[in-house]
Write a protein that holds these residues in place. Sequence first.
Motif, PDB file in Angstrom:
ATOM      1  N   UNK A   1       0.822  -1.214   0.000  1.00 31.71           N
ATOM      2  CA  UNK A   1       0.000   0.000   0.000  1.00 31.71           C
ATOM      3  C   UNK A   1       0.849   1.255   0.000  1.00 31.71           C
ATOM      4  N   UNK A   2       1.933   1.234   0.764  1.00 32.34           N
ATOM      5  CA  UNK A   2       2.797   2.410   0.829  1.00 32.34           C
ATOM      6  C   UNK A   2       3.419   2.706  -0.538  1.00 32.34           C
ATOM      7  N   UNK A   3       3.857   1.666  -1.228  1.00 30.05           N
ATOM      8  CA  UNK A   3       4.467   1.860  -2.544  1.00 30.05           C
ATOM      9  C   UNK A   3       3.436   2.268  -3.584  1.00 30.05           C
ATOM     10  N   UNK A   4       2.234   1.704  -3.507  1.00 33.27           N
ATOM     11  CA  UNK A   4       1.228   2.019  -4.519  1.00 33.27           C
ATOM     12  C   UNK A   4       0.734   3.458  -4.389  1.00 33.27           C
ATOM     13  N   UNK A   5       0.571   3.949  -3.167  1.00 27.03           N
ATOM     14  CA  UNK A   5       0.050   5.308  -3.003  1.00 27.03           C
ATOM     15  C   UNK A   5       1.052   6.363  -3.470  1.00 27.03           C
ATOM     16  N   UNK A   6       2.302   5.953  -3.685  1.00 26.57           N
ATOM     17  CA  UNK A   6       3.311   6.889  -4.171  1.00 26.57           C
ATOM     18  C   UNK A   6       3.387   6.941  -5.698  1.00 26.57           C
ATOM     19  N   UNK A   7       2.695   6.021  -6.376  1.00 21.63           N
ATOM     20  CA  UNK A   7       2.727   5.999  -7.844  1.00 21.63           C
ATOM     21  C   UNK A   7       1.938   7.186  -8.385  1.00 21.63           C
ATOM     22  N   UNK A   8       2.535   7.907  -9.330  1.00 19.98           N
ATOM     23  CA  UNK A   8       1.868   9.052  -9.949  1.00 19.98           C
ATOM     24  C   UNK A   8       1.250   8.650 -11.286  1.00 19.98           C
ATOM     25  N   UNK A   9      -0.011   9.002 -11.460  1.00 17.08           N
ATOM     26  CA  UNK A   9      -0.694   8.794 -12.733  1.00 17.08           C
ATOM     27  C   UNK A   9      -0.865  10.157 -13.402  1.00 17.08           C
ATOM     28  N   UNK A  10      -0.602  10.197 -14.695  1.00 12.43           N
ATOM     29  CA  UNK A  10      -0.709  11.449 -15.444  1.00 12.43           C
ATOM     30  C   UNK A  10      -2.100  11.601 -16.024  1.00 12.43           C
ATOM     31  N   UNK A  11      -2.670  12.769 -15.890  1.00  9.75           N
ATOM     32  CA  UNK A  11      -3.990  13.059 -16.464  1.00  9.75           C
ATOM     33  C   UNK A  11      -3.935  12.885 -17.983  1.00  9.75           C
ATOM     34  N   UNK A  12      -5.041  12.481 -18.606  1.00  9.46           N
ATOM     35  CA  UNK A  12      -5.048  12.241 -20.054  1.00  9.46           C
ATOM     36  C   UNK A  12      -4.585  13.433 -20.880  1.00  9.46           C
ATOM     37  N   UNK A  13      -4.872  14.650 -20.438  1.00 12.36           N
ATOM     38  CA  UNK A  13      -4.462  15.831 -21.207  1.00 12.36           C
ATOM     39  C   UNK A  13      -3.017  16.236 -20.923  1.00 12.36           C
ATOM     40  N   UNK A  14      -2.356  15.471 -20.041  1.00 10.75           N
ATOM     41  CA  UNK A  14      -0.962  15.758 -19.722  1.00 10.75           C
ATOM     42  C   UNK A  14      -0.773  16.841 -18.690  1.00 10.75           C
ATOM     43  N   UNK A  15      -1.860  17.461 -18.259  1.00  6.04           N
ATOM     44  CA  UNK A  15      -1.769  18.541 -17.268  1.00  6.04           C
ATOM     45  C   UNK A  15      -2.087  18.003 -15.871  1.00  6.04           C
ATOM     46  N   UNK A  16      -1.059  17.783 -15.115  1.00  7.37           N
ATOM     47  CA  UNK A  16      -1.256  17.350 -13.741  1.00  7.37           C
ATOM     48  C   UNK A  16      -1.168  15.849 -13.561  1.00  7.37           C
ATOM     49  N   UNK A  17      -1.006  15.460 -12.320  1.00  9.86           N
ATOM     50  CA  UNK A  17      -0.944  14.047 -11.949  1.00  9.86           C
ATOM     51  C   UNK A  17      -1.889  13.787 -10.791  1.00  9.86           C
ATOM     52  N   UNK A  18      -2.137  12.528 -10.527  1.00 11.57           N
ATOM     53  CA  UNK A  18      -2.978  12.165  -9.389  1.00 11.57           C
ATOM     54  C   UNK A  18      -2.497  10.840  -8.802  1.00 11.57           C
ATOM     55  N   UNK A  19      -2.925  10.581  -7.568  1.00  9.43           N
ATOM     56  CA  UNK A  19      -2.565   9.348  -6.863  1.00  9.43           C
ATOM     57  C   UNK A  19      -3.837   8.583  -6.527  1.00  9.43           C
ATOM     58  N   UNK A  20      -3.695   7.294  -6.343  1.00 10.66           N
ATOM     59  CA  UNK A  20      -4.826   6.443  -5.952  1.00 10.66           C
ATOM     60  C   UNK A  20      -4.406   5.639  -4.726  1.00 10.66           C
ATOM     61  N   UNK A  21      -5.287   5.522  -3.761  1.00 12.16           N
ATOM     62  CA  UNK A  21      -5.012   4.722  -2.567  1.00 12.16           C
ATOM     63  C   UNK A  21      -5.881   3.476  -2.564  1.00 12.16           C
ATOM     64  N   UNK A  22      -5.653   2.633  -1.588  1.00  9.28           N
ATOM     65  CA  UNK A  22      -6.343   1.345  -1.540  1.00  9.28           C
ATOM     66  C   UNK A  22      -6.669   0.975  -0.099  1.00  9.28           C
ATOM     67  N   UNK A  23      -7.826   0.370   0.098  1.00  7.37           N
ATOM     68  CA  UNK A  23      -8.210  -0.166   1.412  1.00  7.37           C
ATOM     69  C   UNK A  23      -8.142  -1.689   1.354  1.00  7.37           C
ATOM     70  N   UNK A  24      -7.825  -2.301   2.501  1.00 10.58           N
ATOM     71  CA  UNK A  24      -7.635  -3.762   2.532  1.00 10.58           C
ATOM     72  C   UNK A  24      -8.328  -4.359   3.745  1.00 10.58           C
ATOM     73  N   UNK A  25      -9.004  -5.480   3.508  1.00 11.57           N
ATOM     74  CA  UNK A  25      -9.535  -6.300   4.586  1.00 11.57           C
ATOM     75  C   UNK A  25      -8.734  -7.581   4.650  1.00 11.57           C
ATOM     76  N   UNK A  26      -8.259  -7.942   5.824  1.00 14.05           N
ATOM     77  CA  UNK A  26      -7.372  -9.097   5.980  1.00 14.05           C
ATOM     78  C   UNK A  26      -7.934 -10.066   7.009  1.00 14.05           C
ATOM     79  N   UNK A  27      -7.844 -11.351   6.713  1.00 12.58           N
ATOM     80  CA  UNK A  27      -8.196 -12.382   7.684  1.00 12.58           C
ATOM     81  C   UNK A  27      -7.179 -13.498   7.596  1.00 12.58           C
ATOM     82  N   UNK A  28      -7.124 -14.316   8.646  1.00 15.16           N
ATOM     83  CA  UNK A  28      -6.148 -15.404   8.704  1.00 15.16           C
ATOM     84  C   UNK A  28      -6.821 -16.665   9.247  1.00 15.16           C
ATOM     85  N   UNK A  29      -6.388 -17.808   8.748  1.00 17.71           N
ATOM     86  CA  UNK A  29      -6.958 -19.101   9.135  1.00 17.71           C
ATOM     87  C   UNK A  29      -5.809 -20.065   9.413  1.00 17.71           C
TER      88      UNK A  29
END
Length: 283
Positions: free
Chosen positions: A196-224
């Motif tokens: 998650x830490x590495x993914x939230x640092x990835x920059x995506x470029x807007x289609x028109x080339x003006x500006x960038x944005x980031x995307x974050x992620x939520x996770x649910x974890x269970x163990x058996x």
Amino acid sequence: MPTDKKIKFPANELASELSALQEELCAYTREAGEKMDRSVWVFRLIHGISCEEWESIAARRDLGQWLSLPIDGGAYPQLKRFQETLERLAYQTDHDPLTGLANRRAFDRILDIEIERSKRARSPLSLAIFDLDDFKRVNDTYGHQKGDEVLSTFAGHLKATTRRYDLAARFGGEEFALIMAGSGLVKAQRLLNRLLQEFRQIEFTAPDGNGTFHVTCSVGLTCYKGSVKISDKELIELADSALYEAKAAGKNQIKVSSLPFADNVPNETLVHANEKQFLFGGK
């Protein structure tokens, strides 16, 4: 009678015949639905045509579901091609076409296998379900093509971050899943936090080339750990409920579900619920 004149193959007639047969068979299988528990091969002997000519006809007339095999000499290369076609079809059956990850069908099958293995070996098995935060806003703001780029990027990062024997799958839409055989809570959380830490640092470029944005992620974890009886559906529900908590708590984080095996620890040990989670979650 022998002749040097090349016979023109009636490609249109053949294509129309096969297309009609294909349509009829597809309509029949749709009506039969899940009751169909048998399959057959349908063969059509065609004289005076090479495999190369057939491929050209199949490409033009959308007959890719029909496979060709020569019945004269030199069959080995064609048998090899036949095998490769079957392998490609098998791959397509179990993989998501956009991301290349396992699809829901493959995920369900492997999760069931890993649960049984965990039961036999009493080994840890962790399951994480991911949801890209505010993904609809990405599609609405930057377009579906950019949304597909985000999905593919996350899928590539997920696959690159995990171990070779983990199974990463596209769960549906912007949801993904990760089966981590042999990993307890501590090891799984360490991997997911880094991902998650590495993914939230990835920059995506807007289609028109003006500006960038980031995307974050939520996770649910269970163990058996194989010590109690549980179904694949119940394990998914545990991870899904933890994902819901992560979303409700502000997104961009990991939440851990209650652990079914930790609840079996006797009360007289005086171990609190959160301590049980840590002590019995495994490494």
